[in-house]
Design a protein around this motif. Sequence first.
Motif, PDB file in Angstrom:
ATOM      1  N   VAL A  31       0.827  -1.209   0.000  1.00  0.00           N
ATOM      2  CA  VAL A  31       0.000   0.000   0.000  1.00  0.00           C
ATOM      3  C   VAL A  31       0.862   1.259   0.000  1.00  0.00           C
ATOM      4  O   VAL A  31       0.337   2.357  -0.196  1.00  0.00           O
ATOM      5  CB  VAL A  31      -0.984   0.028   1.183  1.00  0.00           C
ATOM      6  CG1 VAL A  31      -2.002  -1.083   1.077  1.00  0.00           C
ATOM      7  CG2 VAL A  31      -0.266  -0.022   2.502  1.00  0.00           C
ATOM      8  N   LEU A  32       2.162   1.127   0.205  1.00  0.00           N
ATOM      9  CA  LEU A  32       3.031   2.302   0.144  1.00  0.00           C
ATOM     10  C   LEU A  32       3.225   2.781  -1.291  1.00  0.00           C
ATOM     11  O   LEU A  32       3.279   3.978  -1.552  1.00  0.00           O
ATOM     12  CB  LEU A  32       4.387   1.999   0.792  1.00  0.00           C
ATOM     13  CG  LEU A  32       4.356   1.785   2.295  1.00  0.00           C
ATOM     14  CD1 LEU A  32       5.717   1.363   2.791  1.00  0.00           C
ATOM     15  CD2 LEU A  32       3.892   3.042   3.001  1.00  0.00           C
ATOM     16  N   TRP A  33       3.349   1.874  -2.224  1.00  0.00           N
ATOM     17  CA  TRP A  33       3.482   2.305  -3.618  1.00  0.00           C
ATOM     18  C   TRP A  33       2.120   2.339  -4.306  1.00  0.00           C
ATOM     19  O   TRP A  33       1.924   3.102  -5.245  1.00  0.00           O
ATOM     20  CB  TRP A  33       4.469   1.429  -4.400  1.00  0.00           C
ATOM     21  CG  TRP A  33       4.074   0.008  -4.591  1.00  0.00           C
ATOM     22  CD1 TRP A  33       4.459  -1.047  -3.825  1.00  0.00           C
ATOM     23  CD2 TRP A  33       3.228  -0.524  -5.616  1.00  0.00           C
ATOM     24  NE1 TRP A  33       3.894  -2.198  -4.298  1.00  0.00           N
ATOM     25  CE2 TRP A  33       3.143  -1.902  -5.403  1.00  0.00           C
ATOM     26  CE3 TRP A  33       2.546   0.028  -6.687  1.00  0.00           C
ATOM     27  CZ2 TRP A  33       2.385  -2.737  -6.214  1.00  0.00           C
ATOM     28  CZ3 TRP A  33       1.799  -0.797  -7.496  1.00  0.00           C
ATOM     29  CH2 TRP A  33       1.733  -2.167  -7.254  1.00  0.00           C
ATOM     30  N   ALA A  34       1.176   1.528  -3.856  1.00  0.00           N
ATOM     31  CA  ALA A  34      -0.190   1.549  -4.387  1.00  0.00           C
ATOM     32  C   ALA A  34      -1.051   2.282  -3.365  1.00  0.00           C
ATOM     33  O   ALA A  34      -1.783   1.693  -2.599  1.00  0.00           O
ATOM     34  CB  ALA A  34      -0.694   0.132  -4.613  1.00  0.00           C
ATOM     35  N   PHE A  35      -0.939   3.591  -3.363  1.00  0.00           N
ATOM     36  CA  PHE A  35      -1.558   4.437  -2.346  1.00  0.00           C
ATOM     37  C   PHE A  35      -2.983   4.773  -2.776  1.00  0.00           C
ATOM     38  O   PHE A  35      -3.209   5.402  -3.819  1.00  0.00           O
ATOM     39  CB  PHE A  35      -0.706   5.691  -2.171  1.00  0.00           C
ATOM     40  CG  PHE A  35      -0.956   6.452  -0.917  1.00  0.00           C
ATOM     41  CD1 PHE A  35      -0.919   5.831   0.313  1.00  0.00           C
ATOM     42  CD2 PHE A  35      -1.207   7.806  -0.962  1.00  0.00           C
ATOM     43  CE1 PHE A  35      -1.143   6.540   1.479  1.00  0.00           C
ATOM     44  CE2 PHE A  35      -1.425   8.523   0.185  1.00  0.00           C
ATOM     45  CZ  PHE A  35      -1.393   7.896   1.419  1.00  0.00           C
ATOM     46  N   ALA A  36      -3.962   4.342  -1.990  1.00  0.00           N
ATOM     47  CA  ALA A  36      -5.374   4.469  -2.352  1.00  0.00           C
ATOM     48  C   ALA A  36      -5.827   5.906  -2.642  1.00  0.00           C
ATOM     49  O   ALA A  36      -6.593   6.122  -3.585  1.00  0.00           O
ATOM     50  CB  ALA A  36      -6.247   3.833  -1.277  1.00  0.00           C
ATOM     51  N   PRO A  37      -5.386   6.918  -1.891  1.00  0.00           N
ATOM     52  CA  PRO A  37      -5.841   8.288  -2.218  1.00  0.00           C
ATOM     53  C   PRO A  37      -5.400   8.793  -3.592  1.00  0.00           C
ATOM     54  O   PRO A  37      -5.915   9.798  -4.073  1.00  0.00           O
ATOM     55  CB  PRO A  37      -5.214   9.144  -1.112  1.00  0.00           C
ATOM     56  CG  PRO A  37      -5.075   8.212   0.038  1.00  0.00           C
ATOM     57  CD  PRO A  37      -4.723   6.884  -0.581  1.00  0.00           C
ATOM     58  N   ASN A  38      -4.483   8.086  -4.242  1.00  0.00           N
ATOM     59  CA  ASN A  38      -4.065   8.487  -5.588  1.00  0.00           C
ATOM     60  C   ASN A  38      -5.230   8.491  -6.571  1.00  0.00           C
ATOM     61  O   ASN A  38      -5.211   9.245  -7.544  1.00  0.00           O
ATOM     62  CB  ASN A  38      -2.973   7.561  -6.118  1.00  0.00           C
ATOM     63  CG  ASN A  38      -1.621   7.881  -5.536  1.00  0.00           C
ATOM     64  OD1 ASN A  38      -1.447   8.837  -4.810  1.00  0.00           O
ATOM     65  ND2 ASN A  38      -0.650   7.067  -5.870  1.00  0.00           N
ATOM     66  N   ILE A  39      -6.232   7.665  -6.318  1.00  0.00           N
ATOM     67  CA  ILE A  39      -7.369   7.602  -7.241  1.00  0.00           C
ATOM     68  C   ILE A  39      -8.144   8.921  -7.228  1.00  0.00           C
ATOM     69  O   ILE A  39      -8.678   9.343  -8.249  1.00  0.00           O
ATOM     70  CB  ILE A  39      -8.282   6.387  -6.917  1.00  0.00           C
ATOM     71  CG1 ILE A  39      -9.130   6.040  -8.123  1.00  0.00           C
ATOM     72  CG2 ILE A  39      -9.124   6.621  -5.702  1.00  0.00           C
ATOM     73  CD1 ILE A  39      -9.762   4.666  -8.049  1.00  0.00           C
ATOM     74  N   ILE A  40      -8.173   9.598  -6.107  1.00  0.00           N
ATOM     75  CA  ILE A  40      -8.845  10.901  -6.017  1.00  0.00           C
ATOM     76  C   ILE A  40      -7.943  11.995  -6.577  1.00  0.00           C
ATOM     77  O   ILE A  40      -8.391  12.876  -7.309  1.00  0.00           O
ATOM     78  CB  ILE A  40      -9.226  11.201  -4.549  1.00  0.00           C
ATOM     79  CG1 ILE A  40     -10.220  10.156  -4.053  1.00  0.00           C
ATOM     80  CG2 ILE A  40      -9.782  12.611  -4.407  1.00  0.00           C
ATOM     81  CD1 ILE A  40     -10.437  10.160  -2.570  1.00  0.00           C
ATOM     82  N   VAL A  41      -6.663  11.926  -6.240  1.00  0.00           N
ATOM     83  CA  VAL A  41      -5.712  12.941  -6.683  1.00  0.00           C
ATOM     84  C   VAL A  41      -5.563  12.927  -8.202  1.00  0.00           C
ATOM     85  O   VAL A  41      -5.249  13.951  -8.804  1.00  0.00           O
ATOM     86  CB  VAL A  41      -4.354  12.741  -5.969  1.00  0.00           C
ATOM     87  CG1 VAL A  41      -3.293  13.669  -6.499  1.00  0.00           C
ATOM     88  CG2 VAL A  41      -4.532  12.950  -4.473  1.00  0.00           C
TER      89      VAL A  41
END
Length: 106
Positions: A31-41
């Motif tokens: 989850v450090l490289w696949a960071f969930a908030p990236n989908i919003i950003v």
Amino acid sequence: MTFFITGLIGVILAYLWLFSSHKTAPNNFNVLWAFAPNIIVAFFILKKAPKIWLQQYVLILIGFILLVPVLWILGIQAFPVAVVPLLFLLLGRYAYLYKYLLPPKK
């Protein structure tokens, strides 16, 4: 597109971690490289007027990417070797965005 894909993978990992009974999902530091908030950003990146917080956010993502090899070397989690090129690609992309995300001040 990078933010959307890594965010989507992060959402899937977060779902597996929080809402399922998979034995390999808890304490998964992918989850450090696949960071969930990236989908919003990802949608904020599409706008032509980026904000200063986006540059700081990318700096945090660079820190997360650099933390992955540390966790690997310390033996906290073993990552597949196939993650190494992905980490280099993400690090390069985030470094580029950090440098060129905001226009230079006049």
